[in-house]
Design a protein around this motif. Structure first.
Motif, PDB file in Angstrom:
ATOM      1  N   SER A   1       0.822  -1.215   0.000  1.00  0.00           N
ATOM      2  CA  SER A   1       0.000   0.000   0.000  1.00  0.00           C
ATOM      3  C   SER A   1       0.856   1.265   0.000  1.00  0.00           C
ATOM      4  CB  SER A   1      -0.945  -0.007   1.201  1.00  0.00           C
ATOM      5  OG  SER A   1      -0.217   0.118   2.402  1.00  0.00           O
ATOM      6  N   GLY A   2       2.183   1.086  -0.077  1.00  0.00           N
ATOM      7  CA  GLY A   2       3.073   2.247  -0.144  1.00  0.00           C
ATOM      8  C   GLY A   2       3.497   2.782   1.205  1.00  0.00           C
ATOM      9  N   ASN A   3       3.200   2.087   2.277  1.00  0.00           N
ATOM     10  CA  ASN A   3       3.566   2.529   3.616  1.00  0.00           C
ATOM     11  C   ASN A   3       5.003   2.073   3.905  1.00  0.00           C
ATOM     12  OD1 ASN A   3       3.920   2.857   6.395  1.00  0.00           O
ATOM     13  ND2 ASN A   3       1.755   2.466   6.825  1.00  0.00           N
ATOM     14  N   ASN A   4       5.900   3.037   4.032  1.00  0.00           N
ATOM     15  CA  ASN A   4       7.323   2.734   4.237  1.00  0.00           C
ATOM     16  C   ASN A   4       7.621   2.029   5.550  1.00  0.00           C
ATOM     17  OD1 ASN A   4       8.100   3.742   1.776  1.00  0.00           O
ATOM     18  ND2 ASN A   4       8.534   5.795   2.564  1.00  0.00           N
ATOM     19  N   SER A   5       6.737   2.124   6.523  1.00  0.00           N
ATOM     20  CA  SER A   5       7.006   1.448   7.800  1.00  0.00           C
ATOM     21  C   SER A   5       7.031  -0.069   7.613  1.00  0.00           C
ATOM     22  CB  SER A   5       5.983   1.850   8.864  1.00  0.00           C
ATOM     23  OG  SER A   5       4.691   1.411   8.504  1.00  0.00           O
ATOM     24  N   GLY A   6       6.311  -0.590   6.632  1.00  0.00           N
ATOM     25  CA  GLY A   6       6.351  -2.020   6.345  1.00  0.00           C
ATOM     26  C   GLY A   6       7.754  -2.454   5.952  1.00  0.00           C
ATOM     27  N   TYR A   7       8.392  -1.677   5.081  1.00  0.00           N
ATOM     28  CA  TYR A   7       9.762  -1.981   4.659  1.00  0.00           C
ATOM     29  C   TYR A   7      10.719  -1.903   5.842  1.00  0.00           C
ATOM     30  CZ  TYR A   7       8.093  -1.352  -0.138  1.00  0.00           C
ATOM     31  OH  TYR A   7       7.418  -1.481  -1.314  1.00  0.00           O
ATOM     32  N   SER A   8      10.571  -0.846   6.624  1.00  0.00           N
ATOM     33  CA  SER A   8      11.452  -0.629   7.765  1.00  0.00           C
ATOM     34  C   SER A   8      11.339  -1.771   8.772  1.00  0.00           C
ATOM     35  CB  SER A   8      11.102   0.703   8.428  1.00  0.00           C
ATOM     36  OG  SER A   8      11.886   0.907   9.565  1.00  0.00           O
ATOM     37  N   LEU A   9      10.129  -2.184   9.067  1.00  0.00           N
ATOM     38  CA  LEU A   9       9.932  -3.259  10.045  1.00  0.00           C
ATOM     39  C   LEU A   9      10.420  -4.604   9.513  1.00  0.00           C
ATOM     40  CD1 LEU A   9       6.458  -2.169  11.457  1.00  0.00           C
ATOM     41  CD2 LEU A   9       8.696  -1.996  12.593  1.00  0.00           C
TER      42      LEU A   9
END
Length: 190
Positions: A19-27
């Motif tokens: 969905s484009g939420n960068n926190s997913g990548y970071s986590l």
């Protein structure tokens, strides 16, 4: 926040990424970077190279994240990318694995050797002994023992015959045993 992230599944994190939420990548990076780094480092045996490869691995994984079919296997998928990148790195450095003739195998029984290794070693000594092996042998040992790959998988990954993997592993066990036995004897007489 750390306890919160433990409860978030990989599937949910991948949905955040989608969905484009960068926190997913970071986590995802926080969750898997240490394990992937350790796998890479055991193969290339150089911290700076391992760090560079780790960044390449996550860039590749995140750019191809939509191609991941089973979202529950993200950890295994990214670890495999790390191993493949590490092996490619070794090939680029012109490190190749040669075929070994099986007729020069040792007389000692594998079971006896395994028992002696288990009884006479501690984890740190074993890791030191493995680190002292030549690169080709160390790579095979690390893939078999720490990455839990089968001999067939290692042979396929390194593009060498299964018998060569078996021979290298057999030789590695002998060298490790010799180093650990010598260290034990030195400690007794010290």
């Amino acid at each position: 926040m750390k306890t919160k992230t433990v409860n978030i599944s990989d599937r949910e994190l991948l949905e955040l990424c989608g969905s484009g939420n960068n926190s997913g990548y970071s986590l995802l990076y926080q969750r898997y970077s240490k394990a992937v780094f350790n796998s890479i480092f055991r193969i290339v045996n150089d911290r700076e190279d391992a760090e560079d490869i780790l960044q390449e691995v996550f860039l590749k994984a995140f750019s191809e994240i939509k191609s991941l079919k089973n979202t529950d296997s993200f950890g295994g998928w990214i670890k495999r990318i790390g191993i493949n990148h590490s092996l490619t790195f070794l090939r680029k450095k012109k490190i190749y694995f040669a075929e070994i003739d099986d007729d020069k195998m040792l007389d000692i029984n594998d079971d006896e050797l395994d028992e002696k290794l288990a009884l006479e070693t501690r984890v740190e000594e074993l890791q030191d002994a493995i680190a002292g092996l030549p690169l080709q042998i160390r790579t095979i040992v690390n893939l078999l023992l720490f990455e839990e790959m089968s001999q067939e998988e290692v042979a396929k990954s390194l593009n060498i015959p299964h018998g060569t993997v078996r021979s290298y592993y057999h030789r590695a066990k002998k060298k490790i045993f010799e180093k650990l036995t010598q260290k034990c004897q030195n400690e007794r007489f010290a």
